[in-house]
Design an enzyme around this catalytic site. Structure first.
Site, PDB file in Angstrom:
ATOM      1  N   LYS A 133     -48.274  46.852  58.430  1.00  0.00           N
ATOM      2  CA  LYS A 133     -49.668  47.239  58.246  1.00  0.00           C
ATOM      3  C   LYS A 133     -50.222  47.643  59.604  1.00  0.00           C
ATOM      4  O   LYS A 133     -49.918  47.017  60.604  1.00  0.00           O
ATOM      5  CB  LYS A 133     -50.491  46.045  57.742  1.00  0.00           C
ATOM      6  CG  LYS A 133     -50.589  45.894  56.252  1.00  0.00           C
ATOM      7  CD  LYS A 133     -51.702  44.881  55.902  1.00  0.00           C
ATOM      8  CE  LYS A 133     -52.051  44.982  54.440  1.00  0.00           C
ATOM      9  NZ  LYS A 133     -53.179  44.125  54.058  1.00  0.00           N
ATOM     10  N   LYS A 172     -45.932  43.036  59.037  1.00  0.00           N
ATOM     11  CA  LYS A 172     -46.287  43.277  57.623  1.00  0.00           C
ATOM     12  C   LYS A 172     -46.293  44.776  57.322  1.00  0.00           C
ATOM     13  O   LYS A 172     -46.726  45.212  56.269  1.00  0.00           O
ATOM     14  CB  LYS A 172     -47.676  42.696  57.310  1.00  0.00           C
ATOM     15  CG  LYS A 172     -47.755  41.199  57.307  1.00  0.00           C
ATOM     16  CD  LYS A 172     -49.022  40.723  56.578  1.00  0.00           C
ATOM     17  CE  LYS A 172     -50.259  40.908  57.387  1.00  0.00           C
ATOM     18  NZ  LYS A 172     -51.452  40.316  56.734  1.00  0.00           N
TER      19      LYS A 172
HETATM   20  N1  C2G Z   1     -57.888  40.572  48.080  1.00  0.00           N
HETATM   21  C1  C2G Z   1     -58.487  40.419  46.829  1.00  0.00           C
HETATM   22  N2  C2G Z   1     -58.920  41.514  46.159  1.00  0.00           N
HETATM   23  C2  C2G Z   1     -58.784  42.754  46.702  1.00  0.00           C
HETATM   24  C3  C2G Z   1     -58.189  42.909  47.977  1.00  0.00           C
HETATM   25  C4  C2G Z   1     -57.746  41.793  48.658  1.00  0.00           C
HETATM   26  O1  C2G Z   1     -58.625  39.289  46.320  1.00  0.00           O
HETATM   27  N3  C2G Z   1     -59.234  43.824  45.995  1.00  0.00           N
HETATM   28  C5  C2G Z   1     -57.417  39.365  48.767  1.00  0.00           C
HETATM   29  C6  C2G Z   1     -55.911  39.370  49.004  1.00  0.00           C
HETATM   30  O2  C2G Z   1     -55.227  38.938  47.846  1.00  0.00           O
HETATM   31  C7  C2G Z   1     -55.783  38.372  50.161  1.00  0.00           C
HETATM   32  C8  C2G Z   1     -57.096  38.592  50.942  1.00  0.00           C
HETATM   33  O3  C2G Z   1     -58.003  39.286  50.052  1.00  0.00           O
HETATM   34  O4  C2G Z   1     -55.767  37.039  49.661  1.00  0.00           O
HETATM   35  C9  C2G Z   1     -56.893  39.414  52.196  1.00  0.00           C
HETATM   36  O5  C2G Z   1     -56.314  40.641  51.831  1.00  0.00           O
HETATM   37  P1  C2G Z   1     -55.424  41.419  52.952  1.00  0.00           P
HETATM   38  O6  C2G Z   1     -56.216  41.540  54.205  1.00  0.00           O
HETATM   39  O7  C2G Z   1     -54.845  42.637  52.297  1.00  0.00           O
HETATM   40  O8  C2G Z   1     -54.298  40.339  53.193  1.00  0.00           O
HETATM   41  P2  C2G Z   1     -52.700  40.565  53.280  1.00  0.00           P
HETATM   42  O9  C2G Z   1     -52.391  41.739  54.091  1.00  0.00           O
HETATM   43  O10 C2G Z   1     -52.212  40.477  51.876  1.00  0.00           O
HETATM   44  O11 C2G Z   1     -52.268  39.302  54.163  1.00  0.00           O
HETATM   45  O12 C2G Z   1     -49.711  35.482  55.279  1.00  0.00           O
HETATM   46  C10 C2G Z   1     -50.465  36.130  54.256  1.00  0.00           C
HETATM   47  C11 C2G Z   1     -50.847  37.528  54.685  1.00  0.00           C
HETATM   48  O13 C2G Z   1     -51.451  37.523  55.974  1.00  0.00           O
HETATM   49  C12 C2G Z   1     -51.813  38.117  53.651  1.00  0.00           C
END
Ligand code: C2G
Length: 132
Positions: free
Chosen positions: A46, A44
């Site tokens: 990340k 990702k």
């Molecule tokens: N999230 C949110 N509001 C934020 C930040 C994050 O609602 N201000 C939500 C994201 O939309 C996600 C969850 O919190 O549903 C986790 O965020 P991340 O750890 O950034 O997830 P991500 O890297 O987008 O991984 O297969 C799917 C991926 O693994 C998603």
């Protein structure tokens, strides 16, 4: 029992993550969180500050979370929904539409992201404070 699943890295856990987990848990009776492995985070593009083990331990301490499993690939979601008898798949709406293929297997819900907070914002703000 209505079972919910969601996926993410959940690094530097913050109130936006908690809002998502809380709302996801309220959609059913049991919430499973698939937390991205360190290797999957590389896919990702990340790099989490906390290791997989520590991010998993933190998530398992949250009252809204019932089970934590590893997320190792993009392709595992259908199998996860089947294996864990999932009724509802939930993600923040930055992913809107991206997982609609799961609609053949469960309900797919995208919840509004929490505005004003993100792991990236935390890192940026801290860097600015430290570097003027
Ligand atoms: N999230 C949110 N509001 C934020 C930040 C994050 O609602 N201000 C939500 C994201 O939309 C996600 C969850 O919190 O549903 C986790 O965020 P991340 O750890 O950034 O997830 P991500 O890297 O987008 O991984 O297969 C799917 C991926 O693994 C998603």
């Amino acid at each position: 029992m209505k079972k919910v699943i969601t996926y993410g890295t959940f690094d530097l856990l913050h109130w936006g993550h908690i809002n998502l987990l809380k709302r996801a848990s309220e959609l059913g009776d049991h919430l499973t969180v698939a937390i991205s492995s360190d290797e999957f985070n590389e896919l990702k593009n990340k790099e989490a500050y906390h290791s997989y083990e520590n991010r998993k331990m933190i998530l398992e301490s949250i009252r809204y979370v019932d089970k934590v499993i590893p997320e190792n690939t993009w392709e595992q979601k259908i199998q996860d929904v089947i294996d864990h008898d999932i009724d509802i798949f939930v993600m923040g709406d930055d992913w809107k539409g991206k997982f609609d293929f799961l609609k053949d297997y469960c309900e797919v819900i995208y919840l509004p992201r929490t505005v004003g907070i993100s792991t990236t914002k935390i890192k940026t703000d801290l860097f600015t404070v430290q570097n003027g």
